[in-house]
Motif scaffolding. Structure first.
Motif, short mmCIF file in Angstrom:
data_model
loop_
_atom_site.label_atom_id
_atom_site.label_comp_id
_atom_site.label_asym_id
_atom_site.label_seq_id
_atom_site.Cartn_x
_atom_site.Cartn_y
_atom_site.Cartn_z
N ASN A 164 -3.75 -17.77 -20.63
CA ASN A 164 -4.57 -17.12 -19.75
C ASN A 164 -5.23 -18.08 -18.75
O ASN A 164 -6.07 -19.08 -19.22
CB ASN A 164 -5.58 -16.67 -20.68
CG ASN A 164 -6.49 -15.44 -19.95
OD1 ASN A 164 -6.55 -15.55 -18.57
ND2 ASN A 164 -7.15 -14.60 -20.33
N PRO A 165 -4.99 -17.95 -17.48
CA PRO A 165 -5.31 -18.78 -16.41
C PRO A 165 -6.91 -18.65 -16.43
O PRO A 165 -7.47 -19.69 -15.63
CB PRO A 165 -4.86 -18.34 -15.19
CG PRO A 165 -4.41 -16.96 -15.34
CD PRO A 165 -4.12 -16.73 -16.89
N LYS A 166 -7.53 -17.98 -16.90
CA LYS A 166 -9.08 -17.83 -16.77
C LYS A 166 -9.75 -18.51 -17.91
O LYS A 166 -11.01 -18.62 -17.82
CB LYS A 166 -9.52 -16.17 -16.56
CG LYS A 166 -8.89 -15.62 -15.45
CD LYS A 166 -9.44 -15.89 -14.31
CE LYS A 166 -8.80 -15.43 -13.19
NZ LYS A 166 -9.29 -15.65 -11.86
N GLN A 167 -9.16 -18.87 -18.95
CA GLN A 167 -9.92 -19.69 -20.19
C GLN A 167 -9.74 -21.13 -20.22
O GLN A 167 -8.50 -21.48 -19.61
CB GLN A 167 -9.21 -19.11 -21.31
CG GLN A 167 -9.39 -17.66 -21.59
CD GLN A 167 -8.74 -16.96 -23.02
OE1 GLN A 167 -8.14 -17.67 -23.57
NE2 GLN A 167 -9.09 -15.99 -23.29
N GLU A 192 -11.52 -23.04 -25.30
CA GLU A 192 -11.33 -21.46 -25.61
C GLU A 192 -9.83 -21.03 -26.12
O GLU A 192 -9.82 -20.58 -26.96
CB GLU A 192 -11.62 -20.51 -24.41
CG GLU A 192 -13.02 -20.39 -23.99
CD GLU A 192 -13.13 -19.67 -22.87
OE1 GLU A 192 -13.50 -18.48 -22.87
OE2 GLU A 192 -13.06 -20.16 -21.59
N ILE A 193 -8.71 -21.64 -25.34
CA ILE A 193 -7.48 -21.30 -25.75
C ILE A 193 -7.01 -21.98 -27.09
O ILE A 193 -6.42 -21.29 -28.28
CB ILE A 193 -6.45 -21.93 -24.61
CG1 ILE A 193 -6.62 -21.02 -23.46
CG2 ILE A 193 -4.93 -21.88 -25.08
CD1 ILE A 193 -5.90 -21.76 -22.26
#
Lengths: 271, 547
Positions: free
Chosen positions: B376-379, B383-384
């Protein structure tokens, strides 16, 4: 100048300035408006003077004050309606995208039913039958708008749900709510904000149109659409008052669109 | 074409410099001081990893730059004319008629709404070089040279009615219809299966040789370029590493970087097999007569039986469409099996994902082909990688953070990357993050679905090395799905060869890859390009004998 972590172009800054000025006007009306919106202060259609900068209207009320109060009602109402319809539309659209084929089918067909009727006609029928109450007005426009937002957010979420990182979350055993909130939403925010701006414009124009037809906001409350209606006849006699509310509508619409255009181009650049 | 003509210089590039305008305004240099000449009928191979500037040079030779890039210095003479000073219109005429381009993905370059024939003829008709009937006739001739099926009627097909290899050849026909002097091939076989690659490569070579066309051949695969190029130019980070005769470069590379590239490619073909030292142990995962399909009409996976033990790597090989990725989806439960059994540590695995316990999900992790889509490019990396630790192991935020830092060290990324997001990482680094995310769950089995096929060779080698080290220290079992046989040789204890949803050969790697071969295994093996310039001839000769 930066917004959402992106550099703003000159056009976007102009747009933002217009929006901010309008918002301040709407917020600070009671402080800055020279007169109450409904008070009769003199001869009808009196020209501009030191006391009344934009002159008086058909009943002798101060046009500048009405314009400012109109900003509060028109902008406030549009904001409320857009916020409500977005909550409903995005929730429905995302649900259709993640809940599976059956849910998507049911939700999409209901929305199709709404979309099959011209919005203005539908609103006119409902408002004529149920009366021109403010609550009825809000609910009607909100429902109509939500169907359009449903379409957009469903398509947006569908594209994101198809990506591998959502599958990874599914494989991990994450719940739907978590997937929507943490995987889908962050990737949908920017396009949704752009859509919000556009929808706000449409709602704003829609209320103005309804008010112009006499089905929107009722007198003596001032709003830009009904002001255009009240003042439009006098343009034949050379009274330019109608241009103030009409110009205000146009200016705000342009301002919002400048910001939205910039936001959309940022979204495109990201992909 | 006579010899005198053959010796004249067609393309002369001197001191070429191409710069890109980055969002911050400063210019990044994509290509620096590139110089080369190309004689008529000669083929120059441009070799390098992604970002080396090879496509940029290829496009610049047509006086074309991508949006946001510009040629800032240098000179390009095409047939004695300086093409950098041409007007937009003259440039277009030159590109259509005398220089043609063949892109990596033909499937993406064809308009799905028009027939192939119409698109092939379009350039010639648009530039008024040929009449409609003539163009059509020449297209048919080209289809025949390129050995496309039914050359007379092939042009009536729509792009979706042709296979990937056929489309790539049709694209060559499109480029050749105006009989250009120069062809630019941009990774034209990279997206194809090895078996198809051989056919397409042979067709390209025949076409160029028959018509004496000069060509720039851009690729990252040394073995491919060895078959087709007279000379090779090695590029890295926009700079020329070395240029020379193809055989010289391949056999006696001078520069360190070239030596590395050659050695890496050579290692792919030799090296000893990894022995199966897990005999007698109980399998972690065992599949018995597994059947699965997407629609009732055809089976994607039929009757597959396999076993995977702790610390072991089972490779599943096959062409695209052979059902190997589908098999992975069946194992993880994304596509519930129709019949057959899958046992995990002696217990039956429920067919569908939602029927499995959280602990079972934790024990089987998957790594994807394209890390860009899998993250996910926004995390942030915290988080990932941290999410599986919190989700499966119920650790607190602080504990998860400590563990993520340890994992970053394990995948050899600096700890300062903790709060970075995927768009700020390179392709290889992203794949490392995917590996860390899988490891965070402390799994028993990791399914690797073509994990290195989207990466450059040297980066891929590093990732494979990392996977191997992790297996040794953690005792992981890998189900390794790939179409690249050299990876299999170096990594797998056991191999299953799949074709049309069935396992046609299954056993220890050394058994499968030594005679007697299954005919299909033999075809696959013989299709892997080797770094000898006579390899393609040998393969074609061998096949013609067999047919």
């Amino acid at each position: 100048m930066r917004l959402f972590g992106h550099k703003m172009s000159l056009k976007a800054q102009i747009g933002l300035a217009i929006v901010v000025i309008n918002a301040f006007a709407a917020l600070l009306v009671p402080v800055i408006a020279p007169y109450p919106e409904a008070d009769v202060l003199g001869r009808a259609w009196a020209g501009p003077s030191a006391e009344h900068w934009l002159g008086l209207d058909n009943l002798g009320r101060d046009v500048l004050s009405r314009l400012l109060y109109g900003a509060r009602l028109s902008i406030g109402l549009s904001l409320l309606i857009t916020a409500l319809s977005f909550s409903l539309g995005v929730f429905g659209g995302f649900s259709a995208a993640v809940l599976g084929k059956t849910a998507d089918m049911v939700l999409s067909r209901i929305v199709d039913l709404f979309l099959s009727m011209p919005a203005l006609i539908f609103a006119m029928v409902v408002l004529s039958v149920l009366g021109t109450d403010l609550v009825v007005l809000v609910v009607t426009i909100c429902l109509l708008d939500a169907t359009r937002i449903f379409r957009v957010s469903r398509a947006l979420a569908m594209n994101i749900v198809a990506l591998d990182f959502v599958e990874v979350a599914r494989l991990r055993g994450e719940g739907l709510w978590w997937i929507v909130r943490r995987e889908v939403m962050p990737n949908a925010v920017l396009p949704l904000v752009a859509e919000f701006g556009l929808r706000f414009c449409f709602t704003f124009l829609f209320i103005s149109a309804l008010s112009f037809l006499g089905l929107g906001i009722q007198p003596p409350s001032a709003d830009w659409g009904s002001m255009v209606k009240d003042y439009s006849a006098m343009i034949m006699l050379g009274v330019p008052t109608v241009f103030y509310p009409a110009g205000a509508i146009a200016l705000l619409t342009i301002g919002i669109n400048l910001v939205v255009d910039w936001l959309t181009s940022q979204t495109a650049a990201e992909h | 074409m006579n010899d005198r003509q053959r010796d004249t210089t067609l393309l002369d590039v001197q001191g070429l410099r191409i710069e890109a305008l980055t969002p911050s305004g400063a210019a990044a240099v994509l290509v620096e001081n590139a110089s080369f000449t190309l004689k008529r009928g000669e083929v120059l191979g441009l070799i390098g990893e992604s970002g080396a500037g090879k496509s940029t040079i290829g496009l610049a030779s047509m006086n074309y730059t991508r949006a946001g890039c510009a040629i800032t210095a240098g000179r390009i003479l095409f047939d004695g004319r300086d093409i950098l000073n041409l007007s937009e219109r003259e440039g277009r005429a030159l590109r259509g008629a005398r220089i043609a381009y063949i892109a990596q993905s033909a499937a993406a370059s064809f308009n799905p709404a028009l027939t192939i024939g119409r698109q092939v003829c379009e350039v010639a008709i648009r530039h008024k070089i040929l009449g409609k009937a003539e163009a059509k006739q020449r297209a048919v001739d080209l289809f025949r040279t390129l050995e496309l099926p039914d050359p007379e009627t092939f042009g009536n097909r729509y792009p979706h009615q042709a296979s990937g290899g056929q489309l790539q050849r049709a694209m060559a026909a499109m480029a050749m219809i105006t009989e250009p002097d120069l062809l630019v091939f941009d990774e034209p076989t990279t997206a194809l299966d090895v078996t198809t690659q051989v056919e397409v490569l042979a067709a390209f070579r025949k076409l160029i040789r028959d018509r004496g066309t000069a060509a720039l051949y851009i690729t990252h695969d040394l073995a491919v370029v060895a078959q087709i190029a007279d000379r090779i130019m090695v590029l890295r980070h926009g700079k020329t590493v070395e240029t020379g005769d193809a055989d010289d470069i391949l056999q006696h590379p001078r520069e360190t970087y070239t030596k590395q590239l050659v050695a890496e490619r050579a290692a792919a073909m030799i090296g000893h097999f990894i022995a199966d030292n897990h005999a007698g142990e109980a399998p972690v995962l065992s599949l018995k007569a597994v059947v699965a399909s997407y629609s009732s009409l055809n089976r994607a996976v039929s009757d597959v039986s396999l076993e995977l033990k702790r610390g072991e790597t089972l490779a599943i090989v096959g062409e695209s469409g052979s059902g190997k990725s589908t098999l992975a989806r069946v194992v993880v439960g994304l596509l519930p099996r129709e019949s057959g059994d899958i046992d995990f540590k002696g217990e039956r695995l429920p067919p569908a994902l939602h029927e499995r316990s959280r602990d079972t999900l934790r024990r089987i992790q998957m790594i994807y082909q394209i890390p860009d889509l899998a993250l996910n490019p926004k995390q942030t990396l915290l988080e990932i990688i941290g999410r599986p630790i919190e989700f499966y192991l119920g650790k607190s935020k602080e504990e998860a953070r400590e563990r993520v830092l340890a994992l970053l060290r394990q995948i050899e990324l600096p700890e300062s990357y903790l709060l970075r997001k995927p768009p700020a990482l390179s392709g290889g680094q992203k794949q490392r993050v995917c590996i860390a995310r899988a490891l965070a769950a402390e799994p028993d089995i990791v399914i690797c679905d073509e994990v290195v096929s989207a990466l450059d060779p040297l980066v891929a080698e590093e990732i494979l090395g990392l996977l191997r080290r992790l297996q040794e220290t953690l005792g992981l079992a890998y189900l390794f799905i790939t179409h690249d046989l050299s990876t299999v040789r170096r990594l797998a204890n056991k191999v299953a060869v799949m074709r049309k949803g069935e396992v046609v050969a299954y056993g220890e790697t050394s058994e499968i890859f030594s005679p007697p071969y299954h005919p299909y295994t033999k075809l696959l093996l013989s299709s892997v390009p080797e770094m000898r310039s006579d390899w393609l001839d040998e393969v074609l000769q061998m096949r013609s004998f067999r047919d």
